[in-house]
Design a protein around this motif. Sequence first.
Motif, mmCIF file in Angstrom:
data_model
loop_
_atom_site.group_PDB
_atom_site.id
_atom_site.type_symbol
_atom_site.label_atom_id
_atom_site.label_comp_id
_atom_site.label_asym_id
_atom_site.label_seq_id
_atom_site.Cartn_x
_atom_site.Cartn_y
_atom_site.Cartn_z
ATOM 1 N N ARG A 85 0.821 -1.218 0.000
ATOM 2 C CA ARG A 85 0.000 0.000 0.000
ATOM 3 C C ARG A 85 0.848 1.258 0.000
ATOM 4 N NH1 ARG A 85 -4.212 -2.851 4.006
ATOM 5 N NH2 ARG A 85 -5.648 -3.624 2.417
ATOM 6 N N ARG A 86 2.002 1.180 0.649
ATOM 7 C CA ARG A 86 2.878 2.349 0.697
ATOM 8 C C ARG A 86 3.529 2.615 -0.653
ATOM 9 N NH1 ARG A 86 8.119 3.191 4.711
ATOM 10 N NH2 ARG A 86 8.657 5.284 4.000
ATOM 11 N N SER A 87 3.632 1.597 -1.491
ATOM 12 C CA SER A 87 4.338 1.743 -2.767
ATOM 13 C C SER A 87 3.383 1.856 -3.958
ATOM 14 C CB SER A 87 5.293 0.564 -2.977
ATOM 15 O OG SER A 87 4.590 -0.670 -2.949
ATOM 16 N N ILE A 88 2.160 2.307 -3.715
ATOM 17 C CA ILE A 88 1.183 2.531 -4.783
ATOM 18 C C ILE A 88 0.784 4.003 -4.768
ATOM 19 C CG2 ILE A 88 -1.101 1.928 -5.694
ATOM 20 C CD1 ILE A 88 -0.876 -0.744 -4.256
ATOM 21 N N LEU A 89 0.781 4.639 -5.929
ATOM 22 C CA LEU A 89 0.358 6.035 -5.995
ATOM 23 C C LEU A 89 -1.070 6.164 -5.472
ATOM 24 C CD1 LEU A 89 1.739 7.181 -9.482
ATOM 25 C CD2 LEU A 89 2.677 7.676 -7.224
ATOM 26 N N ASP A 90 -1.330 7.247 -4.755
ATOM 27 C CA ASP A 90 -2.616 7.409 -4.073
ATOM 28 C C ASP A 90 -3.814 7.274 -5.009
ATOM 29 O OD1 ASP A 90 -1.458 7.718 -1.612
ATOM 30 O OD2 ASP A 90 -1.445 9.908 -1.675
ATOM 31 N N HIS A 91 -3.729 7.871 -6.188
ATOM 32 C CA HIS A 91 -4.902 7.856 -7.068
ATOM 33 C C HIS A 91 -5.167 6.478 -7.672
ATOM 34 C CE1 HIS A 91 -1.716 8.376 -10.117
ATOM 35 N NE2 HIS A 91 -2.575 7.863 -10.974
ATOM 36 N N LEU A 92 -4.218 5.543 -7.507
ATOM 37 C CA LEU A 92 -4.415 4.184 -8.014
ATOM 38 C C LEU A 92 -5.002 3.251 -6.958
ATOM 39 C CD1 LEU A 92 -1.102 3.637 -10.033
ATOM 40 C CD2 LEU A 92 -3.326 4.387 -10.895
ATOM 41 N N LYS A 93 -5.122 3.738 -5.734
ATOM 42 C CA LYS A 93 -5.610 2.887 -4.648
ATOM 43 C C LYS A 93 -7.128 2.741 -4.648
ATOM 44 C CE LYS A 93 -1.709 3.996 -1.621
ATOM 45 N NZ LYS A 93 -1.276 4.638 -0.365
ATOM 46 N N SER A 94 -7.805 3.604 -5.390
ATOM 47 C CA SER A 94 -9.264 3.550 -5.434
ATOM 48 C C SER A 94 -9.738 2.217 -6.002
ATOM 49 C CB SER A 94 -9.796 4.695 -6.304
ATOM 50 O OG SER A 94 -11.193 4.629 -6.414
ATOM 51 N N ILE B 228 -9.217 -0.693 -4.766
ATOM 52 C CA ILE B 228 -8.410 -1.821 -4.301
ATOM 53 C C ILE B 228 -8.918 -2.249 -2.925
ATOM 54 C CG2 ILE B 228 -6.107 -2.513 -3.528
ATOM 55 C CD1 ILE B 228 -4.923 -0.772 -5.670
ATOM 56 N N PRO B 229 -9.106 -3.541 -2.692
ATOM 57 C CA PRO B 229 -9.633 -4.016 -1.403
ATOM 58 C C PRO B 229 -8.814 -3.500 -0.221
ATOM 59 C CG PRO B 229 -9.470 -5.820 -2.972
ATOM 60 C CD PRO B 229 -8.791 -4.660 -3.608
ATOM 61 N N THR B 230 -9.513 -3.135 0.830
ATOM 62 C CA THR B 230 -8.833 -2.659 2.038
ATOM 63 C C THR B 230 -8.914 -3.669 3.176
ATOM 64 O OG1 THR B 230 -10.864 -1.512 2.705
ATOM 65 C CG2 THR B 230 -9.229 -0.234 1.463
ATOM 66 N N ASP B 231 -9.885 -4.558 3.110
ATOM 67 C CA ASP B 231 -10.064 -5.557 4.162
ATOM 68 C C ASP B 231 -9.736 -6.937 3.601
ATOM 69 O OD1 ASP B 231 -10.676 -6.851 6.483
ATOM 70 O OD2 ASP B 231 -12.849 -6.827 6.171
ATOM 71 N N CYS B 232 -8.449 -7.204 3.459
ATOM 72 C CA CYS B 232 -8.024 -8.480 2.878
ATOM 73 C C CYS B 232 -6.618 -8.795 3.355
ATOM 74 C CB CYS B 232 -8.063 -8.420 1.350
ATOM 75 S SG CYS B 232 -6.936 -7.189 0.646
ATOM 76 N N ALA C 184 -2.594 -10.147 2.522
ATOM 77 C CA ALA C 184 -1.598 -9.741 1.526
ATOM 78 C C ALA C 184 -1.734 -10.517 0.219
ATOM 79 C CB ALA C 184 -0.195 -9.912 2.103
ATOM 80 N N LYS C 185 -1.926 -11.818 0.310
ATOM 81 C CA LYS C 185 -2.035 -12.649 -0.890
ATOM 82 C C LYS C 185 -3.235 -12.231 -1.725
ATOM 83 C CE LYS C 185 -2.082 -17.525 -2.323
ATOM 84 N NZ LYS C 185 -2.136 -18.933 -1.848
ATOM 85 N N GLU C 186 -4.353 -11.927 -1.080
ATOM 86 C CA GLU C 186 -5.564 -11.497 -1.790
ATOM 87 C C GLU C 186 -5.367 -10.124 -2.427
ATOM 88 O OE1 GLU C 186 -8.758 -13.826 1.141
ATOM 89 O OE2 GLU C 186 -8.337 -11.688 1.404
ATOM 90 N N LEU C 187 -4.649 -9.245 -1.730
ATOM 91 C CA LEU C 187 -4.391 -7.916 -2.283
ATOM 92 C C LEU C 187 -3.532 -8.011 -3.535
ATOM 93 C CD1 LEU C 187 -4.646 -4.864 -2.100
ATOM 94 C CD2 LEU C 187 -2.653 -4.845 -0.580
ATOM 95 N N MET C 188 -2.516 -8.856 -3.498
ATOM 96 C CA MET C 188 -1.662 -9.026 -4.671
ATOM 97 C C MET C 188 -2.462 -9.578 -5.846
ATOM 98 S SD MET C 188 1.254 -8.656 -6.104
ATOM 99 C CE MET C 188 2.569 -8.477 -4.888
ATOM 100 N N ILE C 189 -3.357 -10.520 -5.579
ATOM 101 C CA ILE C 189 -4.196 -11.083 -6.644
ATOM 102 C C ILE C 189 -5.099 -10.008 -7.234
ATOM 103 C CG2 ILE C 189 -6.102 -12.675 -7.119
ATOM 104 C CD1 ILE C 189 -4.839 -14.595 -5.071
ATOM 105 N N ALA C 190 -5.688 -9.175 -6.369
ATOM 106 C CA ALA C 190 -6.587 -8.115 -6.832
ATOM 107 C C ALA C 190 -5.849 -7.105 -7.708
ATOM 108 C CB ALA C 190 -7.218 -7.413 -5.631
ATOM 109 N N ILE C 191 -4.652 -6.726 -7.289
ATOM 110 C CA ILE C 191 -3.861 -5.771 -8.073
ATOM 111 C C ILE C 191 -3.408 -6.412 -9.383
ATOM 112 C CG2 ILE C 191 -1.764 -4.360 -8.097
ATOM 113 C CD1 ILE C 191 -2.017 -4.180 -5.038
ATOM 114 N N SER C 192 -3.061 -7.696 -9.326
ATOM 115 C CA SER C 192 -2.639 -8.412 -10.534
ATOM 116 C C SER C 192 -3.768 -8.451 -11.560
ATOM 117 C CB SER C 192 -2.206 -9.843 -10.182
ATOM 118 O OG SER C 192 -1.091 -9.844 -9.319
#
Length: 222
Positions: free
Chosen positions: A97-106, A108-112, A114-122
């Motif tokens: 989360r720290r290494s993603i530009l703020d406007h790209l975080k919209s 993206i799941p917040t309640d998940c 790490a593995k699920e977050l990586m899958i969502a971003i992928s």
Amino acid sequence: YKVSSDTLFALIVLIIYIVYFTVTFSVNNNMVTIEVLTGSNFKKWKEDIEFTMKMADVDLSLVTDKAGELIVASTDDEKLVHAAWMKSNCICLLSMRRSILDHLKSGIPTDCIAKELMIAISERYRVSSNADIGSLLQVLFNMKYDGNGGVRDYVIRMVDYQTKLNALKVDLPDTCIVHQALNTLPPKFSIIKTNYNSQDESWSINDLIFRVVSEEEKLNKE
């Protein structure tokens, strides 16, 4: 000693890039640097995350499912694994989360985890294998040796593209790389090309590297 304007400009660009497009922090007493996700650099960002978390030995939550909940009967080993997974999950989530530009975080799941977050971003930045294949082939078959870096590195870069294409089920035999490398060398390597074309036997990649490096060293001494 005077610094040229071009060198100064390049240094300024590099500093701006480091400040705005990378994040550096400490994980388990290891300094790690991750290229900020800007949208078009997903592959590099993902590689940075996976590499840095692995090197810091906190990648457990990226490669395994969520640890089971502890119960009264949980063993000491299970408690250790659970603690390690929880720590890994926290660090990986913060790092991503720290290494993603703020406007790209919209979106993206917040309640998940790490593995699920990586899958969502992928999924968001998924690039088809066909696009990868086309890009790699274009680069490979447009390469020209300009003398920079040495001919050994030039051939090895070609082999790197061959390996990446093979991983995408595009099988390029070594003979193809040998032909492509020889055909893209400058005229000063004409003797090597003539020797190869006059033989019926194909060269291996190692044969090619040995011959062209030897020829380049000889030419540099003349």
